[in-house]
Design a protein around this motif. Structure first.
Motif, PDB file in Angstrom:
ATOM      1  N   ILE A  64      -7.087  -4.303 -12.947  1.00 38.36           N
ATOM      2  CA  ILE A  64      -5.924  -3.945 -13.765  1.00 38.36           C
ATOM      3  C   ILE A  64      -5.953  -4.826 -15.007  1.00 38.36           C
ATOM      4  CG2 ILE A  64      -3.400  -3.920 -13.924  1.00 38.36           C
ATOM      5  CD1 ILE A  64      -3.326  -3.365 -10.922  1.00 38.36           C
ATOM      6  N   ARG A 340      -5.915   1.942 -11.368  1.00 35.97           N
ATOM      7  CA  ARG A 340      -6.680   1.491 -10.204  1.00 35.97           C
ATOM      8  C   ARG A 340      -5.983   0.265  -9.627  1.00 35.97           C
ATOM      9  NH1 ARG A 340     -12.287   1.897 -11.873  1.00 35.97           N
ATOM     10  NH2 ARG A 340     -12.000   4.023 -11.133  1.00 35.97           N
ATOM     11  N   SER A 341      -6.103   0.062  -8.319  1.00 37.30           N
ATOM     12  CA  SER A 341      -5.481  -1.095  -7.682  1.00 37.30           C
ATOM     13  C   SER A 341      -6.360  -1.613  -6.552  1.00 37.30           C
ATOM     14  CB  SER A 341      -4.099  -0.732  -7.126  1.00 37.30           C
ATOM     15  OG  SER A 341      -3.528  -1.834  -6.424  1.00 37.30           O
ATOM     16  N   THR A 397       1.039   0.020  -1.162  1.00 39.74           N
ATOM     17  CA  THR A 397       0.180  -0.688  -2.121  1.00 39.74           C
ATOM     18  C   THR A 397       0.524  -0.311  -3.557  1.00 39.74           C
ATOM     19  OG1 THR A 397      -2.067  -0.868  -3.004  1.00 39.74           O
ATOM     20  CG2 THR A 397      -1.642   0.969  -1.532  1.00 39.74           C
ATOM     21  N   THR A 398       0.832   0.967  -3.799  1.00 35.07           N
ATOM     22  CA  THR A 398       1.160   1.359  -5.178  1.00 35.07           C
ATOM     23  C   THR A 398       2.459   0.727  -5.653  1.00 35.07           C
ATOM     24  OG1 THR A 398       2.261   3.384  -4.411  1.00 35.07           O
ATOM     25  CG2 THR A 398      -0.064   3.553  -5.009  1.00 35.07           C
ATOM     26  N   SER A 403       0.243  -2.845  -9.989  1.00 32.62           N
ATOM     27  CA  SER A 403      -0.040  -1.414  -9.855  1.00 32.62           C
ATOM     28  C   SER A 403       0.962  -0.607 -10.663  1.00 32.62           C
ATOM     29  CB  SER A 403       0.026  -0.997  -8.386  1.00 32.62           C
ATOM     30  OG  SER A 403      -0.837  -1.760  -7.572  1.00 32.62           O
TER      31      SER A 403
END
Length: 448
Positions: A64, A340-341, A397-398, A403
């Motif tokens: 990121i 992307r993460s 996670t998002t 993120s």
């Protein structure tokens, strides 16, 4: 009733809303952002979500960048962040401490530099639609009621308020409809961090198994997960297995992430009100526990408590694609990737005391596709932040701040592009959007 007209309107001034508004304006759109608090930063400031985790994959690759990294760079220039440091808990590769008060001011400064109009103390109270298009949003603040029109709207409210009011379908929680618990975060000053460090080195088994206890002679302590024996002996009525806190932003200060309020729905005002009171009672209980039982906290005291309780999960708006847990754990690649993460799936049990952690294959990262920020049944609305289209597992996670920052930048650029081309958001040319997100080296970890 006054009426305002913009090309892009961002609702919500948290980390996703800030990057969305900056991105839209920098891509040439006349942009406004409306925020319900009297300051910017969302969960990062109002709820003291600290530090930012994580800009990197488990293997150490930064995935990121973009506006999110620019914010970190500018905080570092103001001595308000040391940048990316190793996570001594060992849960992720890096974490990023920052000073929330400086972040509040810097966010406003950057938005003004980009020519973004800002409305604070302003809430969206209604959405008017015409067919599958949002015509306008009704705002309320101290000046009264006004109408906001835009070519494209970005829902960065965290809870998906705009999408929900527009009638877009959504889901909440796990299979039983239970969302992850809320946490009232707080800071303590007067902490002897050196003493905490010695406790970790003297008894590594009392801490998270991945903790970097053997490396603390060369690394500063950034985070602590453990003191399991002391926590178990105390028997406090808080559904946790142990302690979790992070050092900073001052040398004798920590941010405590231990309180837990479960079984309540943050989108229900009765439940949210109950959670606020319960969370603050837990803070007082935990302060006494830390002072009495944890080495290094003997002279420490609470110095600040969140303006609101921290919320991990509410509505997940249904989009053109629903990102799932397998996509995350397999590190899946998408042709329409916009962010992307590398953060793992991190679920605080909605119905118990544990935390379930599942890590991405081979220490990699996963793609967030454009289709997951495009809601169904609405042609001029984009999603940014924790409300994007995912499953319960993938949202774990998002939802993390870096993120959300990356998602916000993508949403803002897409909104500006859709506005300039007079297209529905679903029809934004992906290659053009990806080019804007990788231009000038200010990329989000995307690879061509």
């Amino acid at each position: 009733m006054s009426r305002m007209n913009y090309e892009v309107a961002v609702l919500g001034g948290g980390p996703a809303g800030i990057t969305a508004a900056l991105s839209a304006a920098r891509n040439g759109a006349k942009t406004i952002v409306a925020e319900r608090y009297g300051f910017l930063g969302g969960m990062s400031t109002a709820a003291m979500v600290y530090p930012w985790m994580t800009f990197h994959s488990a293997s150490g690759k930064q995935v990121i960048k973009g506006i999110a990294q620019e914010i970190v760079d500018r905080l570092m220039a103001l001595n308000a962040s040391p940048g990316h440091l190793r996570d001594t808990i060992g849960f992720v590769h890096t974490l990023t401490p920052y000073h929330p008060e400086v972040y509040k001011a810097l966010a406003g400064r950057m938005l003004k530099e980009a020519g973004v109009d800002i409305l604070l103390h302003t809430s969206a109270i209604d959405v008017k639609t015409e067919g599958e298009r949002i015509d306008s949003i009704t705002l309320y603040n101290k000046s009264g009621v006004s109408t906001l029109s835009a070519n494209v709207f970005v829902d960065a409210t965290g809870d998906g308020d705009i999408a929900a009011m527009a009638g877009v379908p959504y889901e909440k929680g796990n299979a039983n409809g239970k969302v992850q618990p809320m946490t009232m975060k707080f800071r303590m000053r007067g902490v002897d961090v050196a003493k905490v460090k010695r406790a970790m080195q003297d008894d590594p088994s009392n801490f998270y198994e991945k903790s970097l206890t053997s490396e603390l002679d060369r690394l500063p302590v950034t985070g602590v997960m453990g003191f399991y024996a002391q926590w178990k002996a105390a028997g406090l009525p808080v559904e946790r297995d142990g302690l979790l806190f992070f050092v900073g932003p001052n040398e004798d200060e920590v941010l405590v992430n231990v309180s837990r309020v479960s079984g309540l729905d943050p989108t229900d005002i009765g439940d949210l009100t109950k959670a606020e009171f319960e969370g603050r009672e837990q803070v007082l209980l935990l302060e006494s526990f830390f002072r009495e039982r944890i080495p290094g906290f003997e002279k420490a005291s609470v110095s600040a408590v969140g303006a609101q309780i921290g919320v991990r999960e509410t509505r997940r708006i249904t989009g053109k694609y629903v990102l799932n847990g397998i996509d995350v754990l397999d590190g899946r690649r998408f042709d329409d990737v916009v962010a992307r993460s590398g953060y793992p799936i991190d679920i605080h049990d909605p119905e118990g005391s544990g935390v379930t952690a599942n890590f991405i294959r081979e220490g990699g990262a996963y793609d967030i596709p454009y289709r997951s920020i495009v809601p169904i049944r609405t042609t001029n609305l984009l999603l940014a932040g924790r409300c994007i289209s995912t499953t319960h597992e993938a949202q774990a996670t998002t939802r993390l701040t870096p993120s959300c920052m990356a998602i916000g930048q993508a949403a803002g650029a897409a909104a500006a592009l859709a506005s300039s081309l007079r297209r529905e958001v679903e029809s934004v040319p992906i290659l053009d959007l990806q080019e804007r997100l990788t231009a000038g080296g200010a990329e989000l970890g995307l690879t061509k």
